[in-house]
Motif scaffolding. Structure first.
Motif, PDB file in Angstrom:
ATOM      1  N   ARG A 102       3.387 -63.596  65.184  1.00 30.91           N
ATOM      2  CA  ARG A 102       2.397 -63.660  63.803  1.00 30.91           C
ATOM      3  C   ARG A 102       1.109 -62.844  64.053  1.00 30.91           C
ATOM      4  O   ARG A 102       0.714 -62.164  62.979  1.00 30.91           O
ATOM      5  CB  ARG A 102       2.203 -65.176  63.457  1.00 30.91           C
ATOM      6  CG  ARG A 102       3.450 -65.864  63.245  1.00 30.91           C
ATOM      7  CD  ARG A 102       3.462 -67.633  63.219  1.00 30.91           C
ATOM      8  NE  ARG A 102       2.601 -67.822  61.631  1.00 30.91           N
ATOM      9  CZ  ARG A 102       2.165 -68.672  61.346  1.00 30.91           C
ATOM     10  NH1 ARG A 102       1.841 -69.677  62.177  1.00 30.91           N
ATOM     11  NH2 ARG A 102       1.667 -68.767  60.187  1.00 30.91           N
ATOM     12  N   ARG A 103       0.647 -62.722  65.297  1.00 32.21           N
ATOM     13  CA  ARG A 103      -0.538 -61.829  65.184  1.00 32.21           C
ATOM     14  C   ARG A 103      -0.099 -60.706  65.102  1.00 32.21           C
ATOM     15  O   ARG A 103      -1.060 -59.932  64.317  1.00 32.21           O
ATOM     16  CB  ARG A 103      -1.196 -62.455  66.803  1.00 32.21           C
ATOM     17  CG  ARG A 103      -2.548 -61.597  67.025  1.00 32.21           C
ATOM     18  CD  ARG A 103      -2.855 -61.799  68.493  1.00 32.21           C
ATOM     19  NE  ARG A 103      -2.136 -60.854  69.532  1.00 32.21           N
ATOM     20  CZ  ARG A 103      -2.294 -59.639  69.410  1.00 32.21           C
ATOM     21  NH1 ARG A 103      -3.258 -58.977  68.421  1.00 32.21           N
ATOM     22  NH2 ARG A 103      -1.630 -58.912  70.056  1.00 32.21           N
ATOM     23  N   GLN A 104       0.750 -60.057  65.644  1.00 27.55           N
ATOM     24  CA  GLN A 104       1.123 -58.584  65.608  1.00 27.55           C
ATOM     25  C   GLN A 104       1.377 -58.387  64.153  1.00 27.55           C
ATOM     26  O   GLN A 104       1.335 -57.212  63.867  1.00 27.55           O
ATOM     27  CB  GLN A 104       2.099 -58.237  66.556  1.00 27.55           C
ATOM     28  CG  GLN A 104       1.694 -58.312  68.021  1.00 27.55           C
ATOM     29  CD  GLN A 104       2.731 -57.664  68.970  1.00 27.55           C
ATOM     30  OE1 GLN A 104       3.328 -56.934  68.661  1.00 27.55           O
ATOM     31  NE2 GLN A 104       2.643 -57.948  70.522  1.00 27.55           N
ATOM     32  N   LEU A 105       2.366 -59.210  63.434  1.00 30.31           N
ATOM     33  CA  LEU A 105       2.784 -58.933  62.180  1.00 30.31           C
ATOM     34  C   LEU A 105       1.682 -58.768  61.122  1.00 30.31           C
ATOM     35  O   LEU A 105       1.736 -58.230  60.151  1.00 30.31           O
ATOM     36  CB  LEU A 105       3.762 -59.626  61.880  1.00 30.31           C
ATOM     37  CG  LEU A 105       5.109 -59.536  62.865  1.00 30.31           C
ATOM     38  CD1 LEU A 105       6.191 -60.554  62.539  1.00 30.31           C
ATOM     39  CD2 LEU A 105       5.698 -57.902  62.234  1.00 30.31           C
ATOM     40  N   GLY A 106       0.735 -59.911  61.198  1.00 26.86           N
ATOM     41  CA  GLY A 106      -0.492 -60.042  60.322  1.00 26.86           C
ATOM     42  C   GLY A 106       0.131 -61.126  59.326  1.00 26.86           C
ATOM     43  O   GLY A 106       0.973 -61.550  59.140  1.00 26.86           O
ATOM     44  N   PRO A 107      -0.820 -61.273  58.569  1.00 24.00           N
ATOM     45  CA  PRO A 107      -0.871 -62.548  57.357  1.00 24.00           C
ATOM     46  C   PRO A 107       0.054 -62.227  56.363  1.00 24.00           C
ATOM     47  O   PRO A 107       0.616 -63.121  55.532  1.00 24.00           O
ATOM     48  CB  PRO A 107      -2.136 -62.851  56.982  1.00 24.00           C
ATOM     49  CG  PRO A 107      -2.684 -61.508  57.194  1.00 24.00           C
ATOM     50  CD  PRO A 107      -2.339 -60.769  58.363  1.00 24.00           C
ATOM     51  N   SER A 108       0.671 -60.929  55.918  1.00 23.44           N
ATOM     52  CA  SER A 108       1.455 -60.768  54.809  1.00 23.44           C
ATOM     53  C   SER A 108       2.909 -60.866  55.090  1.00 23.44           C
ATOM     54  O   SER A 108       3.612 -60.404  54.158  1.00 23.44           O
ATOM     55  CB  SER A 108       0.878 -59.735  54.156  1.00 23.44           C
ATOM     56  OG  SER A 108       0.899 -58.419  55.060  1.00 23.44           O
ATOM     57  N   VAL A 109       3.293 -60.674  56.463  1.00 20.99           N
ATOM     58  CA  VAL A 109       4.647 -60.928  57.032  1.00 20.99           C
ATOM     59  C   VAL A 109       5.183 -62.273  57.307  1.00 20.99           C
ATOM     60  O   VAL A 109       4.747 -62.931  58.132  1.00 20.99           O
ATOM     61  CB  VAL A 109       4.779 -59.766  58.095  1.00 20.99           C
ATOM     62  CG1 VAL A 109       6.415 -59.898  58.433  1.00 20.99           C
ATOM     63  CG2 VAL A 109       4.221 -58.334  57.764  1.00 20.99           C
ATOM     64  N   ALA A 110       6.311 -62.625  56.600  1.00 14.07           N
ATOM     65  CA  ALA A 110       6.925 -63.879  56.796  1.00 14.07           C
ATOM     66  C   ALA A 110       7.677 -63.653  58.177  1.00 14.07           C
ATOM     67  O   ALA A 110       8.192 -62.815  58.371  1.00 14.07           O
ATOM     68  CB  ALA A 110       7.697 -64.138  55.549  1.00 14.07           C
ATOM     69  N   ILE A 111       8.143 -64.750  58.755  1.00 13.13           N
ATOM     70  CA  ILE A 111       9.004 -64.851  59.729  1.00 13.13           C
ATOM     71  C   ILE A 111      10.132 -65.834  59.408  1.00 13.13           C
ATOM     72  O   ILE A 111       9.757 -66.929  58.863  1.00 13.13           O
ATOM     73  CB  ILE A 111       8.316 -65.237  60.992  1.00 13.13           C
ATOM     74  CG1 ILE A 111       7.273 -64.298  61.335  1.00 13.13           C
ATOM     75  CG2 ILE A 111       9.268 -65.364  62.166  1.00 13.13           C
ATOM     76  CD1 ILE A 111       6.416 -64.858  62.645  1.00 13.13           C
ATOM     77  N   ALA A 112      11.307 -65.052  59.468  1.00 13.12           N
ATOM     78  CA  ALA A 112      12.445 -66.177  59.276  1.00 13.12           C
ATOM     79  C   ALA A 112      13.437 -66.324  60.446  1.00 13.12           C
ATOM     80  O   ALA A 112      13.505 -65.301  61.156  1.00 13.12           O
ATOM     81  CB  ALA A 112      13.284 -65.588  58.116  1.00 13.12           C
ATOM     82  N   LEU A 113      14.342 -67.148  60.724  1.00 15.53           N
ATOM     83  CA  LEU A 113      15.206 -67.212  61.721  1.00 15.53           C
ATOM     84  C   LEU A 113      16.134 -68.288  61.409  1.00 15.53           C
ATOM     85  O   LEU A 113      16.012 -69.256  60.563  1.00 15.53           O
ATOM     86  CB  LEU A 113      14.513 -67.490  62.994  1.00 15.53           C
ATOM     87  CG  LEU A 113      13.684 -68.755  63.131  1.00 15.53           C
ATOM     88  CD1 LEU A 113      14.699 -70.136  63.821  1.00 15.53           C
ATOM     89  CD2 LEU A 113      12.542 -68.821  64.378  1.00 15.53           C
TER      90      LEU A 113
END
Length: 141
Positions: A102-113
């Protein structure tokens, strides 16, 4: 790079295939991954946009966790593996790897799994939103 309880989380795009395989097996994910197909494991690593590792801050820096993701770095990152060696589970390593993502991707990128059934509670505890059998970190903007 961030440090959590003598565990170092970092980006490691050139992760050794044998180390990746070992953590998959030790985590239990090896039952659902092609751990006996070295060429495929190598391709999985080479094609990933993000490979994060968790290593003990000890001699030899043994690998105890890995997160592998495919992303456009703009909208969404699909985490295809989040694996922590069973001997290191419960130490916050999985959450630490997702926090680093999340830190590397930043606040505008969602994470899905997509979760393995026995890991559903973990994802719920760390604040991911359950969507049927998938989990989602919503975008902040």
């Amino acid at each position: 790079m961030t440090t959590r309880s003598k565990i170092l989380c970092a980006s490691e795009p050139d992760l050794d295939t044998a180390e990746f395989r070992r953590v998959l097996v030790e985590s239990g994910l090896g039952a659902n991954r092609p751990v006996d197909d070295e060429a495929r494991l190598k391709a999985m690593l080479a094609s990933a946009d993000m490979v994060l590792t968790a290593r003990r801050d000890a001699p030899g820096r043994p690998l105890v966790g890995v997160a592998r993701g495919v992303t456009d770095f703009s909208w969404v990152c699909y985490v295809s593996e989040l694996a922590v060696s069973q001997s290191a589970q419960g130490l916050g390593i999985g959450k630490g790897l997702l926090d680093e993502a999340r830190r590397q991707l930043g606040p505008s990128v969602a994470i899905a799994l997509i979760s393995m059934p026995d890991a559903v509670g973990f994802y719920e505890r760390i604040g991911m939103t359950r969507m049927a059998d998938a989990f989602w970190f919503g975008r902040e903007r």
